[in-house]
Design a protein around this motif. Structure first.
Motif, PDB file in Angstrom:
ATOM      1  N   VAL A  49       5.570   4.738  -3.885  1.00 25.75           N
ATOM      2  CA  VAL A  49       4.598   5.679  -3.204  1.00 25.75           C
ATOM      3  C   VAL A  49       4.430   5.439  -1.751  1.00 25.75           C
ATOM      4  CG1 VAL A  49       2.929   5.795  -5.401  1.00 25.75           C
ATOM      5  CG2 VAL A  49       2.464   4.203  -3.622  1.00 25.75           C
ATOM      6  N   SER A  50       4.135   6.687  -0.960  1.00 27.23           N
ATOM      7  CA  SER A  50       3.859   6.546   0.373  1.00 27.23           C
ATOM      8  C   SER A  50       2.450   6.178   0.749  1.00 27.23           C
ATOM      9  CB  SER A  50       4.038   7.723   1.123  1.00 27.23           C
ATOM     10  OG  SER A  50       5.449   8.181   0.971  1.00 27.23           O
ATOM     11  N   MET A  51       2.380   5.480   1.941  1.00 27.76           N
ATOM     12  CA  MET A  51       1.097   4.916   2.270  1.00 27.76           C
ATOM     13  C   MET A  51       0.893   5.506   3.756  1.00 27.76           C
ATOM     14  SD  MET A  51      -1.769   3.212   2.126  1.00 27.76           S
ATOM     15  CE  MET A  51      -1.709   2.186   0.704  1.00 27.76           C
ATOM     16  N   VAL A 136       7.043   4.461   3.230  1.00 29.65           N
ATOM     17  CA  VAL A 136       7.469   5.732   2.687  1.00 29.65           C
ATOM     18  C   VAL A 136       8.055   5.370   1.465  1.00 29.65           C
ATOM     19  CG1 VAL A 136       9.421   5.689   4.419  1.00 29.65           C
ATOM     20  CG2 VAL A 136       8.569   7.673   3.426  1.00 29.65           C
ATOM     21  N   VAL A 137       7.847   6.295   0.633  1.00 27.48           N
ATOM     22  CA  VAL A 137       8.439   5.919  -0.483  1.00 27.48           C
ATOM     23  C   VAL A 137      10.081   5.982  -0.248  1.00 27.48           C
ATOM     24  CG1 VAL A 137       8.666   8.435  -1.116  1.00 27.48           C
ATOM     25  CG2 VAL A 137       8.369   6.875  -3.120  1.00 27.48           C
TER      26      VAL A 137
END
Lengths: 639, 639
Positions: A49-51, A136-137
């Protein structure tokens, strides 16, 4: 079955032989990322997942629609309406739909509860933390074969990796062998040896990321040892045997490995550490480590450590190195690689190294060592004053903050040491026991900061000062009173031989244990002999030398000697009787530069503390009535 | 309750303020010595028994009575009788009563089973290991406040210390606060943030010897936070709150600490890391750490780490430092201490440091950092080429073995990275993504070993080589084919706006996400615009720049853009549709010195391996038909 000579395989060759033969096939386990500190990844890990996974405000302020801000300037402020043109956001809040920039709280002017005024137009995406700014994913977070640090765990979790595939820790079996071995205890019968190497191996292996498996003690019996090795190989990735790795009558390791598999090396060209067995059984390394602790720990590092890193596919870390000046000459034999434990002192801006005992049997030499000096096989050693490179066992910043004490040993120095540690976290103290005269010489040569001395001058009847005036004439030093202490005869409980004076020592059947040349206690003994006009040749045991009060007491307690001269506390520690002979002054000589330094002043403060005096006097046989008094200085103290 | 400005307290002052206020009173626990690795002693420990506690043979051989050996010489050998004059002993065996020396097996001549002959007289105690040689009873083994190492455990056990008094580990409570926080998961809704700082704190604290206690997430509510802090203080020695340490509307930490105790510092003069709260409640430190990961971890080290060492009374370890050359100019603001994360490359015998992002929100910058550059408050920064000192995050020997890659990002580089780690334990690879042109410039300036490039030259219709001939004319380099890859449009699933060509981008309501200047993909886009004679001003979003394929894809997936240009695998990772535009060559430029090095050759071997090609093609959108082919070199390869 008795083979007398070992090989002299160069260390590097022996290491390459085993590393070249072993291909570990580590299995993979998937564990919680939260528990993965220090584990080694089994694959490259990518973000799932993106953070953040939304556009977030990077500031405390208001989210705005940028098109509504166009044209704003000092001359023409623009007013914005709450919930229409702007909404409040704090750092980290999602940007509501339709808004596309953030203005910091400091840059707005609140007109009323529903209106703000701004003086500047805003560019789209100002102060917005876009999706994936942190992680970033699809991005690789850590590569394969990476030892996970705290911050890696954070990035893994930020990227949605709640679990992580890691290599199973290598299991290393530890099999202590020896009929004389017993589990650790404070009650040891004669002939018994406490098994402690296994604990040291386990602790090192743990530090290197392996999983030690401690098997119980196995007696010196070929069948029992072979059975234990075979059983351990079922489960372990590597097997360590200790001891029995040499070529003696009861050294079974080499034969067991020969029967079960293949011996690659038996004996390396190192001093110490020579009698090692390196073999392969069922494609797994089996290492026979020598019994002497120092040899065992060096071989553990040379073979077990490098195989653990080999297992993980990681680069073996190297220790920090430092250039030092040799404080003493050190001699090496051609053809073998020498490993010398040294202490290092930071004295007047120079690092001075002094060798510790070279005996492989002295665990305490590893405890005391600041570093290791490696002398290549082709070298004959180093001269005093020569520059050499040392591999550090202690961090350099500790060495820089270490007071180097030498000279005579006294338990009051141990008390002082404890007190220094307790009251000055940043200070350390190391002491070597070389006797009073060698202590003075160490100050003379700039090898130590302080030296404990108790030297009786028979001409003046005075302690210490005459020797300093003679031997440290051209050196700025200060002499500080540490303690008064009782010297006396050590005899067995009840004094079976009825010793009360020096005359009793020349009775038939009385064996004496002397101190080493240069020791103050030896000078005192010589003075006593002279005063009673006794020829030293008549003292049976005069030529046997022990290096500390405790060693003399141990000799009397152990029955190798009937009497010795030394301080009360040593007799007390060994449960001996003590016949007082005289009270003497035990002082500290300090170099002027050390005396003037904050280290020196901290030490003096400890000496003058009530805590020091109380603890020392509680030992018995001491008086601290003048502790910390400055007795003499060869320069102006400016006090 | 809203306070807008933070203080700018110098870091050192803030550290001294809290350290001066806190007097920890650690309790003592007595634990098994076998379990004591890494624990800190609560007292000086002395030996309770001697090791050995009997006289032991130091050799394999025979024990003799020395008086029976007197007079022996080559001309007059002396014969000794079994069990009368001699007995066999092995190393470590006790010396039987009445015997007082050992002769090595090599130096005796066995006459018959009951008789040996010797050629030399023997001195008493030869080859005998006396009582207490290793550890002597009463001797100090380790001082107070000493962190126990493996070898210390051995010496403690050898001296009969089966247990050891140590300081209880300091308990540190970790309280994450934030309404938006969720426990780690791979399913994150918009507006939710995975709580991962707590895991990082816990792991660091563990490394420093503390006992972290992780409390659950607490919502942004003054009462809830105050209650949590009060409860944690019952049990813990120190409390960490994260985040809410700034001065915003929902930053409650400073108010909670103010109510319960005293705030010593709110805001330090550092960039990043400014918004920290340092306070005291019930004589215990309460630290409010900022929310941004980089700020949080720096403050954790500045305050929590130094307090843990303060608790133990131990010297805080320092990181290794190294002098490096700045690869880029770095600017700092007067008045604040700057902490810049850098990567370090060992290139042609020089260490070159390059700054990573300065954003405090990028955890990956801590993962990628090789070290930390500290710029004092009075400095304005450093010029390119200037020498500066860096605090190392990775060991120097790793940095020396690290290949430095730069230029354009491609997932094939990640695959290569994994493969390097797996097949070459001693090799590491770091990559920064700066775009193709900046990659070429990095090779030009000697800042990197390899650069990934995909630069389309519209004059020749060729990839990469024209740019190298132009910009690296005076440099020895080689160009190696890595992969062919598909570039195409990223659009939302189902292509709702029906984008099929560059013409569609200027339709009303279409927002584009561009790549940064110097990126090969941007050049390709510019070429496409030119070929279709479209003015870039007409593309809405042309000026917005993302720094990687994945960031562009994330923008489209997140709705900030409708379309972007990039590679298939990035679209796939973000679950987007992909409209192919062209196949391009992604090559590696290598400096000649790197190409000739064993590192370079190892990298080339990885590129040419089947494993690499299979893994890359499995990603989709790639062809490896020419991977590893040498396309061009500006010098003779000598192959």
């Amino acid at each position: 079955m008795r083979k007398i000579y070992l090989e002299d395989t160069p260390l590097k060759e022996a290491q390459e032989k085993i590393a070249g033969r072993i291909r570990f096939k580590p299995t993979i386990e998937v564990i919680s990322t939260r528990e993965a500190l220090g584990r080694v990844t089994a694959a490259s890990i990518y973000a799932k997942v993106s953070m953040p996974n939304f556009h977030a405000s990077a500031m405390d302020g208001v989210a705005v629609r940028t098109e509504k801000t166009y044209g704003a300037c000092e001359q023409h402020p623009v007013r914005l309406k709450h919930h229409v043109d702007y909404v409040e956001v704090d750092t980290g809040d999602p940007i509501p739909d339709g808004y596309d920039a953030v203005i910091m709280i400091e840059h707005i002017h609140q007109v009323d509860s529903e209106t703000i005024e701004i003086l500047e137009a805003v560019a789209p995406w100002q102060h917005i933390r876009p999706i994936g700014e942190d992680v970033v994913v699809g991005e690789m977070i850590v590569p394969d074969r990476h030892k996970l640090r705290p911050v890696d765990l954070g990035a893994l979790l930020a990227g949605g990796n709640v679990t992580v595939p890691v290599l199973r820790k290598p299991r290393v079996a530890i099999i202590p062998t020896g009929t004389e071995l017993i589990e650790p205890t404070a009650k040891v019968a004669s002939g018994e040896i406490i098994e402690f190497n296994g604990t040291v191996f386990a602790a090192y292996l743990q530090e290197w990321g392996a999983e030690p498996v401690y098997y119980g003690i196995v007696k010196d019996d070929y069948e029992l040892i072979r059975t234990a090795v075979s059983a351990a190989l079922e489960d372990a990735d590597m097997v360590l045997l200790n001891a029995g790795s040499s070529a003696g009558r009861e050294d079974f390791t080499v034969h067991v490995v020969e029967e079960l598999g293949e011996v690659l090396t038996h004996g390396v060209a190192t001093r110490p550490g020579k009698p090692v067995v390196v073999g392969v059984v069922n494609e797994k390394p089996v290492i026979g480590l020598p019994g002497y602790p120092v040899s065992a720990y060096l071989n553990l590092e040379w073979f077990a450590r490098s195989l653990v890193y080999h297992y993980y596919g990681l680069l073996e870390p190297v220790r920090q190195r430092v250039k030092v000046i040799m404080g003493r000459r050190i001699v090496s034999v051609m053809g073998a690689e020498d490993f010398i434990r040294v202490t290092i002192g930071s004295i007047d801006g120079q690092y001075i190294a002094n060798p510790l005992t070279r005996s492989a049997g002295v665990t305490m030499s590893m405890v005391r060592a600041d570093g290791l000096l490696r002398i290549p096989p082709g070298d004959l050693g180093y001269e005093q004053g020569e520059e050499v490179e040392i591999e550090l066992y202690r961090p350099l910043e500790q060495i820089q903050n270490t007071m180097v004490a030498t000279g005579s040993h006294d338990l009051a120095m141990d008390v002082l040491h404890s007190l220094v540690r307790k009251t000055n976290p940043e200070r350390f103290l190391v002491s070597s026991h070389v006797g009073s005269m060698s202590g003075i010489m160490a100050i003379q040569k700039g090898e130590a900061h302080v030296a404990g001395v108790h030297l009786f001058d028979e001409h003046t009847g005075e302690y210490n000062q005459p020797f300093i005036e003679k031997y440290l004439r051209d050196k700025e030093v200060v002499l500080i009173q540490l303690v008064y202490r009782q010297q006396g005869w050590f005899v067995k409980k009840g004094n079976p031989l009825g010793i009360t004076s020096v005359q009793d020592l020349i009775k038939p059947g009385v064996t004496y244990m002397n101190r080493q040349r240069g020791a103050g206690t030896r000078l005192l003994f010589d003075y006593l002999l002279k005063a009673s006009e006794i020829d030293r040749e008549l003292v049976y045991g005069y030529s046997r030398e022990a290096v500390s009060h405790l060693s003399v007491a141990a000799a009397v307690a152990g029955g190798t000697a009937d009497v010795g001269l030394g301080i009360y506390s040593a007799a007390h520690a060994m449960d001996l009787d003590f016949i007082p002979v005289s009270e003497e002054r035990y002082d500290l000589v300090m170099s002027a530069s050390f005396y003037r330094s904050s280290q020196g002043q901290d030490l003096l403060a400890c000496i003058r503390s009530n805590e020091f005096m109380e603890e020392v006097e509680a030992l018995g046989g001491y008086s601290c009535r003048d502790s910390g008094k400055i007795l003499y200085s060869s320069f102006s103290l400016g006090e």
